[in-house]
Design a protein around this motif. Structure first.
Motif, PDB file in Angstrom:
ATOM      1  N   PRO A   8      -5.341  31.809  22.512  1.00  0.00           N
ATOM      2  CA  PRO A   8      -5.431  31.739  21.224  1.00  0.00           C
ATOM      3  C   PRO A   8      -4.545  30.422  20.711  1.00  0.00           C
ATOM      4  CG  PRO A   8      -4.714  33.974  22.249  1.00  0.00           C
ATOM      5  CD  PRO A   8      -4.727  33.090  23.240  1.00  0.00           C
ATOM      6  N   ALA A   9      -4.838  30.222  19.357  1.00  0.00           N
ATOM      7  CA  ALA A   9      -4.217  28.866  18.718  1.00  0.00           C
ATOM      8  C   ALA A   9      -2.373  29.286  18.485  1.00  0.00           C
ATOM      9  CB  ALA A   9      -4.692  28.710  17.436  1.00  0.00           C
ATOM     10  N   ALA A  10      -2.090  30.276  18.186  1.00  0.00           N
ATOM     11  CA  ALA A  10      -0.815  30.555  18.170  1.00  0.00           C
ATOM     12  C   ALA A  10       0.097  30.503  19.494  1.00  0.00           C
ATOM     13  CB  ALA A  10      -0.418  31.971  17.766  1.00  0.00           C
ATOM     14  N   ALA A  11      -0.536  30.982  20.725  1.00  0.00           N
ATOM     15  CA  ALA A  11       0.049  30.708  21.825  1.00  0.00           C
ATOM     16  C   ALA A  11       0.039  29.473  22.429  1.00  0.00           C
ATOM     17  CB  ALA A  11      -0.814  31.522  22.937  1.00  0.00           C
ATOM     18  N   SER A  12      -1.191  28.651  22.218  1.00  0.00           N
ATOM     19  CA  SER A  12      -1.123  27.129  22.693  1.00  0.00           C
ATOM     20  C   SER A  12      -0.264  26.499  21.904  1.00  0.00           C
ATOM     21  CB  SER A  12      -2.566  26.779  22.689  1.00  0.00           C
ATOM     22  OG  SER A  12      -2.956  26.516  21.209  1.00  0.00           O
ATOM     23  N   ALA A  13       0.053  26.515  20.529  1.00  0.00           N
ATOM     24  CA  ALA A  13       1.082  25.828  19.807  1.00  0.00           C
ATOM     25  C   ALA A  13       2.352  26.237  20.193  1.00  0.00           C
ATOM     26  CB  ALA A  13       1.106  26.346  18.223  1.00  0.00           C
ATOM     27  N   LYS A  14       2.898  27.474  20.713  1.00  0.00           N
ATOM     28  CA  LYS A  14       4.122  27.719  21.264  1.00  0.00           C
ATOM     29  C   LYS A  14       4.161  26.988  22.607  1.00  0.00           C
ATOM     30  CE  LYS A  14       7.020  31.772  22.565  1.00  0.00           C
ATOM     31  NZ  LYS A  14       8.091  30.724  22.874  1.00  0.00           N
ATOM     32  N   ALA A  15       3.202  26.910  23.490  1.00  0.00           N
ATOM     33  CA  ALA A  15       3.289  26.357  24.695  1.00  0.00           C
ATOM     34  C   ALA A  15       3.484  24.898  24.753  1.00  0.00           C
ATOM     35  CB  ALA A  15       1.895  26.662  25.541  1.00  0.00           C
ATOM     36  N   LYS A  16       2.837  24.177  23.684  1.00  0.00           N
ATOM     37  CA  LYS A  16       3.190  22.774  23.524  1.00  0.00           C
ATOM     38  C   LYS A  16       4.726  22.524  22.950  1.00  0.00           C
ATOM     39  CE  LYS A  16      -1.610  21.533  21.891  1.00  0.00           C
ATOM     40  NZ  LYS A  16      -2.445  21.133  20.875  1.00  0.00           N
ATOM     41  N   THR A  17       5.224  23.448  22.123  1.00  0.00           N
ATOM     42  CA  THR A  17       6.627  23.124  21.656  1.00  0.00           C
ATOM     43  C   THR A  17       7.745  23.284  22.987  1.00  0.00           C
ATOM     44  OG1 THR A  17       6.914  25.624  20.790  1.00  0.00           O
ATOM     45  CG2 THR A  17       6.017  23.788  19.327  1.00  0.00           C
ATOM     46  N   ASP A  18       7.272  24.546  23.858  1.00  0.00           N
ATOM     47  CA  ASP A  18       8.126  24.825  24.835  1.00  0.00           C
ATOM     48  C   ASP A  18       8.218  23.711  25.856  1.00  0.00           C
ATOM     49  OD1 ASP A  18       8.769  27.013  23.842  1.00  0.00           O
ATOM     50  OD2 ASP A  18       7.219  28.463  25.095  1.00  0.00           O
ATOM     51  N   SER A  19       6.795  23.165  26.104  1.00  0.00           N
ATOM     52  CA  SER A  19       6.548  21.895  27.096  1.00  0.00           C
ATOM     53  C   SER A  19       7.436  20.525  26.419  1.00  0.00           C
ATOM     54  CB  SER A  19       5.084  21.646  27.520  1.00  0.00           C
ATOM     55  OG  SER A  19       4.648  21.305  26.397  1.00  0.00           O
ATOM     56  N   ALA A  20       7.403  20.398  25.331  1.00  0.00           N
ATOM     57  CA  ALA A  20       8.273  19.473  24.758  1.00  0.00           C
ATOM     58  C   ALA A  20       9.623  19.533  24.892  1.00  0.00           C
ATOM     59  CB  ALA A  20       7.792  19.277  23.557  1.00  0.00           C
ATOM     60  N   LYS A  21      10.068  20.562  24.924  1.00  0.00           N
ATOM     61  CA  LYS A  21      11.691  20.934  25.186  1.00  0.00           C
ATOM     62  C   LYS A  21      12.050  20.720  26.504  1.00  0.00           C
ATOM     63  CE  LYS A  21      11.966  24.269  21.359  1.00  0.00           C
ATOM     64  NZ  LYS A  21      12.378  25.395  20.861  1.00  0.00           N
ATOM     65  N   ALA A  22      11.161  21.012  27.480  1.00  0.00           N
ATOM     66  CA  ALA A  22      11.262  20.892  28.795  1.00  0.00           C
ATOM     67  C   ALA A  22      11.809  19.618  29.416  1.00  0.00           C
ATOM     68  CB  ALA A  22      10.228  21.463  29.632  1.00  0.00           C
ATOM     69  N   ALA A  23      12.817  19.682  30.158  1.00  0.00           N
ATOM     70  CA  ALA A  23      12.870  18.302  30.699  1.00  0.00           C
ATOM     71  C   ALA A  23      11.882  17.635  31.798  1.00  0.00           C
ATOM     72  CB  ALA A  23      14.267  18.246  31.480  1.00  0.00           C
ATOM     73  N   PRO A  24      11.753  16.449  31.692  1.00  0.00           N
ATOM     74  CA  PRO A  24      10.617  16.189  32.758  1.00  0.00           C
ATOM     75  C   PRO A  24      11.012  16.214  34.173  1.00  0.00           C
ATOM     76  CG  PRO A  24      11.725  14.208  31.828  1.00  0.00           C
ATOM     77  CD  PRO A  24      12.282  15.385  31.108  1.00  0.00           C
ATOM     78  N   VAL A  25      10.154  16.592  35.148  1.00  0.00           N
ATOM     79  CA  VAL A  25      10.506  16.886  36.202  1.00  0.00           C
ATOM     80  C   VAL A  25      10.720  15.674  37.181  1.00  0.00           C
ATOM     81  CG1 VAL A  25       9.580  17.997  38.700  1.00  0.00           C
ATOM     82  CG2 VAL A  25       8.936  18.911  36.545  1.00  0.00           C
ATOM     83  N   ALA A  26      12.098  15.585  37.682  1.00  0.00           N
ATOM     84  CA  ALA A  26      12.418  14.369  38.517  1.00  0.00           C
ATOM     85  C   ALA A  26      11.960  14.413  39.931  1.00  0.00           C
ATOM     86  CB  ALA A  26      14.027  14.281  38.467  1.00  0.00           C
ATOM     87  N   LYS A  27      11.606  13.259  40.401  1.00  0.00           N
ATOM     88  CA  LYS A  27      11.166  13.007  41.660  1.00  0.00           C
ATOM     89  C   LYS A  27      12.344  13.213  42.472  1.00  0.00           C
ATOM     90  CE  LYS A  27       8.109  10.516  44.775  1.00  0.00           C
ATOM     91  NZ  LYS A  27       7.331   9.315  44.878  1.00  0.00           N
ATOM     92  N   THR A  28      12.391  14.261  43.856  1.00  0.00           N
ATOM     93  CA  THR A  28      13.430  14.117  44.432  1.00  0.00           C
ATOM     94  C   THR A  28      13.529  13.116  45.514  1.00  0.00           C
ATOM     95  OG1 THR A  28      12.412  15.724  45.858  1.00  0.00           O
ATOM     96  CG2 THR A  28      13.530  16.494  44.418  1.00  0.00           C
ATOM     97  N   ALA A  29      14.824  12.707  45.806  1.00  0.00           N
ATOM     98  CA  ALA A  29      14.981  11.714  46.708  1.00  0.00           C
ATOM     99  C   ALA A  29      14.610  12.158  48.126  1.00  0.00           C
ATOM    100  CB  ALA A  29      16.399  11.243  46.745  1.00  0.00           C
ATOM    101  N   PRO A  30      13.933  11.161  48.983  1.00  0.00           N
ATOM    102  CA  PRO A  30      13.703  11.638  50.343  1.00  0.00           C
ATOM    103  C   PRO A  30      14.997  11.910  51.132  1.00  0.00           C
ATOM    104  CG  PRO A  30      12.903   9.308  49.809  1.00  0.00           C
ATOM    105  CD  PRO A  30      13.713   9.693  48.837  1.00  0.00           C
ATOM    106  N   VAL A  31      14.790  12.929  52.014  1.00  0.00           N
ATOM    107  CA  VAL A  31      15.787  13.568  52.740  1.00  0.00           C
ATOM    108  C   VAL A  31      15.995  12.658  54.035  1.00  0.00           C
ATOM    109  CG1 VAL A  31      16.492  15.790  54.014  1.00  0.00           C
ATOM    110  CG2 VAL A  31      15.490  15.815  51.833  1.00  0.00           C
ATOM    111  N   ASP A  32      17.183  12.502  54.377  1.00  0.00           N
ATOM    112  CA  ASP A  32      17.245  11.686  55.820  1.00  0.00           C
ATOM    113  C   ASP A  32      17.415  12.776  57.033  1.00  0.00           C
ATOM    114  OD1 ASP A  32      17.896   9.791  57.876  1.00  0.00           O
ATOM    115  OD2 ASP A  32      20.014   9.587  56.970  1.00  0.00           O
ATOM    116  N   ILE A  33      16.505  12.317  57.870  1.00  0.00           N
ATOM    117  CA  ILE A  33      16.430  13.692  59.026  1.00  0.00           C
ATOM    118  C   ILE A  33      17.606  13.153  60.034  1.00  0.00           C
ATOM    119  CG2 ILE A  33      14.179  14.011  58.649  1.00  0.00           C
ATOM    120  CD1 ILE A  33      13.420  11.987  60.864  1.00  0.00           C
ATOM    121  N   ASN A  34      18.199  12.101  60.019  1.00  0.00           N
ATOM    122  CA  ASN A  34      19.221  11.855  60.775  1.00  0.00           C
ATOM    123  C   ASN A  34      20.422  12.253  60.345  1.00  0.00           C
ATOM    124  OD1 ASN A  34      17.926  10.488  63.089  1.00  0.00           O
ATOM    125  ND2 ASN A  34      17.826   8.717  62.070  1.00  0.00           N
ATOM    126  N   SER A  35      20.793  12.671  59.103  1.00  0.00           N
ATOM    127  CA  SER A  35      22.214  13.181  58.461  1.00  0.00           C
ATOM    128  C   SER A  35      22.047  14.407  57.627  1.00  0.00           C
ATOM    129  CB  SER A  35      22.365  12.041  57.686  1.00  0.00           C
ATOM    130  OG  SER A  35      21.767  12.048  56.656  1.00  0.00           O
TER     131      SER A  35
END
Length: 117
Positions: free
Chosen positions: A33-60
């Motif tokens: 429904p239009a009301a739910a999608s409008a709320k989802a748009k505002t919630d996603s705008a507030k959410a922080a962008p997902v940061a790409k995690t740094a690779p894990v060093d298998i030696n340490s």
């Protein structure tokens, strides 16, 4: 005659099943429904962008850090730690520490840094 009729019927059934499965994969979910999608748009705008995690060093990395990588559990983490040091990350596959399927999942999330001399 019966064999031919049976083979034809089985072919038709398998084609119908294949078409049905591919049709189900193409189906789209119902619109919100239009009301739910409008709320989802505002919630996603507030959410922080997902940061790409740094690779894990298998030696340490510790076992806890290794287990945080999707596809690596307790047993694989213990095998990685026990097999150190690694010259490169492909040694996880060549030394049979990880199966090829698991390595393909995690290869972009790991590195094998060398200690400075």
């Amino acid at each position: 005659m019966k064999k031919t009729l049976f083979k034809t019927a089985m072919t038709v059934v398998s084609l119908l099943l294949a078409f049905g499965l591919s049709f189900a994969a193409d189906a789209t979910p119902p619109a919100k429904p239009a009301a739910a999608s409008a709320k989802a748009k505002t919630d996603s705008a507030k959410a922080a962008p997902v940061a790409k995690t740094a690779p894990v060093d298998i030696n340490s990395a510790g076992e806890a850090e290794l287990k945080a990588i999707p596809g690596i559990g307790d047993a694989y983490a213990a095998k990685i730690v026990a097999g150190r040091p690694y010259a490169n990350k492909t040694q996880l596959k060549s030394r049979n520490i990880l199966p090829a399927q698991v390595y393909e999942k995690v290869k972009d999330r790991i590195v094998a840094k060398q200690p400075k001399k």
